[in-house]
Design a protein around this motif. Structure first.
Motif, PDB file in Angstrom:
ATOM      1  N   ALA A 115     182.579  71.222  93.407  1.00 32.66           N
ATOM      2  CA  ALA A 115     181.969  70.620  94.588  1.00 32.66           C
ATOM      3  C   ALA A 115     181.389  69.277  94.159  1.00 32.66           C
ATOM      4  N   PRO A 116     181.487  68.248  95.004  1.00 33.78           N
ATOM      5  CA  PRO A 116     181.017  66.916  94.618  1.00 33.78           C
ATOM      6  C   PRO A 116     179.533  66.902  94.275  1.00 33.78           C
ATOM      7  N   PRO A 117     179.135  66.180  93.223  1.00 32.44           N
ATOM      8  CA  PRO A 117     177.709  66.057  92.877  1.00 32.44           C
ATOM      9  C   PRO A 117     176.926  65.456  94.042  1.00 32.44           C
ATOM     10  N   GLY A 118     175.782  66.003  94.290  1.00 31.15           N
ATOM     11  CA  GLY A 118     174.910  65.457  95.329  1.00 31.15           C
ATOM     12  C   GLY A 118     175.212  65.961  96.723  1.00 31.15           C
ATOM     13  N   LEU A 119     176.341  66.660  96.922  1.00 27.41           N
ATOM     14  CA  LEU A 119     176.701  67.090  98.277  1.00 27.41           C
ATOM     15  C   LEU A 119     175.718  68.114  98.831  1.00 27.41           C
ATOM     16  N   LEU A 120     175.372  69.116  98.013  1.00 27.10           N
ATOM     17  CA  LEU A 120     174.477  70.154  98.518  1.00 27.10           C
ATOM     18  C   LEU A 120     173.110  69.582  98.877  1.00 27.10           C
ATOM     19  N   ALA A 121     172.617  68.654  98.057  1.00 28.65           N
ATOM     20  CA  ALA A 121     171.323  68.031  98.358  1.00 28.65           C
ATOM     21  C   ALA A 121     171.410  67.249  99.668  1.00 28.65           C
ATOM     22  N   HIS A 122     172.557  66.609  99.909  1.00 26.49           N
ATOM     23  CA  HIS A 122     172.719  65.862 101.159  1.00 26.49           C
ATOM     24  C   HIS A 122     172.763  66.809 102.351  1.00 26.49           C
ATOM     25  N   LEU A 123     173.388  67.958 102.191  1.00 23.54           N
ATOM     26  CA  LEU A 123     173.455  68.918 103.298  1.00 23.54           C
ATOM     27  C   LEU A 123     172.058  69.357 103.724  1.00 23.54           C
ATOM     28  N   LEU A 124     171.127  69.443 102.778  1.00 23.64           N
ATOM     29  CA  LEU A 124     169.767  69.869 103.102  1.00 23.64           C
ATOM     30  C   LEU A 124     169.024  68.855 103.971  1.00 23.64           C
ATOM     31  N   THR A 125     169.543  67.634 104.084  1.00 22.24           N
ATOM     32  CA  THR A 125     168.865  66.617 104.905  1.00 22.24           C
ATOM     33  C   THR A 125     169.265  66.715 106.372  1.00 22.24           C
ATOM     34  N   ALA A 126     170.043  67.749 106.730  1.00 20.81           N
ATOM     35  CA  ALA A 126     170.479  67.911 108.125  1.00 20.81           C
ATOM     36  C   ALA A 126     169.369  68.578 108.925  1.00 20.81           C
ATOM     37  N   THR A 127     168.296  67.849 109.141  1.00 25.30           N
ATOM     38  CA  THR A 127     167.121  68.419 109.802  1.00 25.30           C
ATOM     39  C   THR A 127     166.990  68.011 111.259  1.00 25.30           C
ATOM     40  N   GLY A 128     167.779  67.059 111.714  1.00 25.16           N
ATOM     41  CA  GLY A 128     167.685  66.612 113.096  1.00 25.16           C
ATOM     42  C   GLY A 128     168.531  67.457 114.027  1.00 25.16           C
ATOM     43  N   SER A 129     168.655  67.005 115.284  1.00 23.35           N
ATOM     44  CA  SER A 129     169.441  67.738 116.271  1.00 23.35           C
ATOM     45  C   SER A 129     170.922  67.382 116.198  1.00 23.35           C
ATOM     46  N   ARG A 130     171.229  66.216 115.610  1.00 16.23           N
ATOM     47  CA  ARG A 130     172.622  65.799 115.457  1.00 16.23           C
ATOM     48  C   ARG A 130     172.710  64.799 114.314  1.00 16.23           C
ATOM     49  N   PRO A 131     173.859  64.670 113.682  1.00 16.41           N
ATOM     50  CA  PRO A 131     173.968  63.747 112.548  1.00 16.41           C
ATOM     51  C   PRO A 131     173.968  62.292 113.003  1.00 16.41           C
ATOM     52  N   THR A 132     173.283  61.454 112.257  1.00  7.26           N
ATOM     53  CA  THR A 132     173.355  60.021 112.528  1.00  7.26           C
ATOM     54  C   THR A 132     174.646  59.473 111.925  1.00  7.26           C
ATOM     55  N   ALA A 133     175.008  58.273 112.319  1.00  6.13           N
ATOM     56  CA  ALA A 133     176.201  57.643 111.755  1.00  6.13           C
ATOM     57  C   ALA A 133     176.036  57.444 110.253  1.00  6.13           C
ATOM     58  N   ALA A 134     174.822  57.100 109.830  1.00  5.43           N
ATOM     59  CA  ALA A 134     174.570  56.907 108.397  1.00  5.43           C
ATOM     60  C   ALA A 134     174.733  58.227 107.637  1.00  5.43           C
ATOM     61  N   TRP A 135     174.253  59.316 108.217  1.00  6.43           N
ATOM     62  CA  TRP A 135     174.382  60.620 107.555  1.00  6.43           C
ATOM     63  C   TRP A 135     175.865  60.972 107.388  1.00  6.43           C
ATOM     64  N   SER A 136     176.646  60.751 108.427  1.00  5.89           N
ATOM     65  CA  SER A 136     178.069  61.092 108.373  1.00  5.89           C
ATOM     66  C   SER A 136     178.802  60.231 107.350  1.00  5.89           C
ATOM     67  N   ARG A 137     178.480  58.928 107.289  1.00  8.35           N
ATOM     68  CA  ARG A 137     179.126  58.047 106.310  1.00  8.35           C
ATOM     69  C   ARG A 137     178.796  58.489 104.894  1.00  8.35           C
ATOM     70  N   ALA A 138     177.517  58.834 104.676  1.00  8.88           N
ATOM     71  CA  ALA A 138     177.117  59.266 103.337  1.00  8.88           C
ATOM     72  C   ALA A 138     177.810  60.578 102.955  1.00  8.88           C
TER      73      ALA A 138
END
Length: 721
Positions: free
Chosen positions: A95-118
């Motif tokens: 699994a790509p490094p840093g991916l799981l940590a990024h998944l934990l930032t999904a705290t809003g109601s929908r993903p922002t464009a920046a979240w999706s790009r990252a």
């Protein structure tokens, strides 16, 4: 001394790692700091307890919060199979490094464009491989914990729902699939995540509506035809109001984009699931051939090997050389079965939708559709309001030719000539057709003289004692809304169902049964039983009536609609729902309730219902059994006897009540308690409709008692002598 202190500290951390949360945050901070000072690492299970304590605690311990910002490994809380698998893949660089940590930032109601790009950037040059890994992880969501948790009294059991820390990562995983290359497997995984996340946990409610909503959002953003079909399937399955509202909004948006109505988009969205003919899919893998066929709401896969001989199992060369293709075929077969069940329910609801199709649309979207055609072809339809059809033929078997704009509606027995209804029923039995739900044999409930007298309400189903939790679940499946009645100072509206095409709201009045006596309240404070009262109709938008959660008279806030002003079919279908609620959830059909339940308070009701007059549903069951029994293998031992199926065994003669399934032993009407196995609810083959669980119970008990000398179950044999 130092080594003993280290061992004692680590044993205490191991102990606390088995708790959902821990009240003494000072102790946890001290243990973690001492372990780090000694050169050790904070154990994952103990870290998980600290994280849950912060998320679920009534106050925030700043020292604990600061510590959790410093200690970030493991990224996910261990103990959930999906999280364990994801972290194992990350450790092995799968699994790509840093991916799981990024998944934990999904705290809003929908993903922002920046979240999706990252997220997409973290997937690197092989996003399809990441997608496949995500699908594997999601397949494990909701499985039993690998590290069970203890919970103190009054505390949520952390091992019965999603880990609150990991739930954000599950949301992120759903969002991630919506930006990766789509395929049927990812769509399937998102649909399953919706259903798993809404599965109820006793005493807690759904696993996680926010995760379910994230999966719905991901499906709505996924550019794949199967995603729209999955939303249409979920629309017929999901009962949780918040998530259903989101599914409805997604389908409405798709309908508006295509310039069609909501009902049309649900039909247009249904995929063929690989079927190339109506209910058929031919498969070629190497030299082997397979045929996937739909039978009712199930599928059957038959294989022919390279030598042209039909074989009972998958040919070895297929398992060896085409494992991935075989896996997809089996997954597609499961998708077909789930879709058939959901869309069968959706068609059943069309009786109250006042729906009309043009003949051209009806053929294209239903009858000739590879999947829906297996349902539509077993139903009766009405052409131009006059000509009944079974699928695409008349009752005489002639093909129907009609103008493309000719009106087609779903046939309903109410108001049709008696000879036509009888002809439809006879045709099903003659052709051996099993309808996906009751149609030709559907019960009808015309207005009675008593209801003309009461004028604005029906007492037809008053005075019953129902199991509240089962009632609310069944009501939700039928499109009703029910608020759980708790032993608290609160008010509740009646069970109600909005009938938008008619501008009406149906109400079924219930109240809690038994007060706060022993046995009437669950551990979470909900009443186990409710008693039934009136059925009424109001205009949509009128204020709801209500009564106290603990019982008592209703306070009326709007004028009811006179029953004579309610369209006949609407009245009939609503009363049929209520009859179903009573027939399925009444304590009268519980074979273990012969003592009358808590304190024996309901003994008279149990006896009156369990052996009394038949409901309309039970009368339909009796009429069918009268024709079916002579064709059974035990037919010479069975006969219809008024309200009962009489069964002659070797030891005794028995009477099985056709409404409740309860059993009496002749000649003194001695009660025989037979608790049906779960398998008894499986609908027998060869019947003209599906969905009557009590019919299956009656037939299974009849088969058992006809051979009573061979019964070995001690709970039954002890009652026979």
């Amino acid at each position: 001394m130092g080594r003993r202190a280290d061992e004692k500290r680590r044993a205490r951390m191991a102990e606390l790692g088995g708790e959902a949360t821990h009240f003494n945050t000072y102790e946890m901070v001290r243990l973690a700091r001492d372990e780090r000072a000694a050169g050790g690492t904070v154990p994952g299970p103990f870290l998980a307890t600290m994280r849950r304590t912060v998320r679920l605690g009534y106050f925030t311990d700043q020292a604990l919060a600061k510590l959790l910002r410093e200690v970030t490994e493991p990224v996910l809380n261990p103990g959930e199979p999906w999280a364990d698998a994801a972290m194992a893949d990350a450790a092995m660089a799968d699994a790509p490094p840093g991916l799981l940590a990024h998944l934990l930032t999904a705290t809003g109601s929908r993903p922002t464009a920046a979240w999706s790009r990252a997220a997409l950037a973290l997937c690197g040059p092989e996003p399809a491989a990441v997608r496949d890994a995500a699908v594997r992880w999601l397949a494990l969501a909701g499985r039993p914990r690998t590290l069970p948790l203890r919970a103190r009294p009054g505390e949520s059991a952390g091992d019965r729902g999603y880990d609150v820390h990991n739930a954000d990562a599950l949301k992120g995983l759903a969002w991630l699939l919506s930006v990766l290359p789509p395929d049927p497997a990812s769509v399937r995984a998102l649909g399953a995540l919706v259903e798993t996340s809404l599965r109820r946990v006793p005493g807690l409610g759904p696993h996680s509506p926010k995760v379910a909503n994230a999966a719905v959002l991901a499906l709505a953003r996924t550019d794949h035809g199967a995603a729209l079909g999955e939303l249409a399937r979920l629309a017929a399955r999901v009962t949780y109001k918040g998530t259903l509202k989101q599914i409805t909004a997604a389908l409405d948006a798709q309908a508006a984009e295509r310039g069609v109505g909501r009902a049309e988009i649900e039909e247009m969205a249904v995929p063929a699931h690989g079927l190339t003919g109506t209910g058929r899919r031919e498969i070629s893998l190497g030299g082997a051939r397979g045929l996937l066929e739909v039978h009712g709401t199930r599928t059957r896969l038959v294989w022919t090997n390279a030598k042209g001989r039909q074989v009972a199992t998958v040919p070895a060369e297929v398992r060896r050389d085409h494992a991935d293709a075989l896996k997809e075929i089996k997954a597609s077969a499961r998708d077909v079965e789930k879709a058939l069940s959901a869309h069968g329910d959706r068609l059943d609801r069309q009786f109250l939708a006042d729906r009309t199709w043009t003949h051209a649309d009806w053929r294209a979207r239903l009858l000739d559709h590879p999947l829906l055609g297996t349902l539509a072809g077993r139903l009766f339809w009405l052409l131009e309001g006059e000509t009944p059809m079974l699928g695409g033929t008349t009752l005489d078997g002639d093909p129907v030719c009609a103008r493309p704009d000719a009106a087609v509606t779903l046939w309903h027995p109410l108001g049709r000539p008696a000879e036509e209804v009888a002809a439809c029923r006879a045709l099903l039995e003659r052709r051996g057709v099993t309808q996906p739900f009751k149609q030709a044999h559907r019960e009808t409930y015309p207005l009675t003289d008593a209801e003309r007298t009461t004028r604005v309400y029906s007492n037809r189903f008053a005075g019953h004692i129902l199991r509240q939790y089962q009632l609310n679940a069944l009501a939700a499946q039928r499109g009703w809304t029910a608020k759980l009645r708790l032993g608290v100072d609160d008010s509740c509206p009646p069970l109600h169902r909005e009938l938008a095409p008619w501008g009406l709201r149906a109400e079924f009045w219930v109240e809690s049964s038994g007060g706060d006596q022993d046995g009437d309240l669950t551990g979470s404070g909900g009443y186990t039983h409710v008693t039934t009262d009136q059925v009424r109709f109001h205009r949509i938008g009128d204020p709801h009536n209500w009564n106290h959660a603990c019982g008592g008279a209703y306070t009326t806030r709007s004028a009811p609609v006179p029953l004579e002003e309610v369209p006949e079919r609407v009245l009939s279908e609503v009363l049929r729902d209520v009859d179903l609620f009573v027939g399925v959830t009444s304590v009268g059909n519980d074979p273990t309730w012969q003592d009358g339940g808590p304190g024996g308070r309901h003994r008279d009701y149990w006896r009156a219902y369990g052996f009394g007059e038949l409901s309309r549903t039970a009368e339909t069951r009796r009429d069918l059994l009268a024709r079916l029994v002579p064709r059974l293998a035990i037919g010479d031992r069975c006969a219809i006897d008024g309200r009962f199926l009489r069964v002659r065994g070797d030891l005794h003669t028995y009477r099985i009540h056709l409404g409740s399934g309860n059993v009496l032993i002749e000649p003194y009407d001695r009660y025989l308690c037979v608790v049906p196995r779960r398998s008894a609810a499986v609908h027998p083959a060869g019947l003209p409709y599906e969905g009557d669980g009590m019919l299956a119970v009656v037939l299974s008990k009849a088969a058992l008692l006809a051979g009573d000398a061979a019964i070995t179950d001690p709970t039954i044999t002890s009652q026979l002598h």
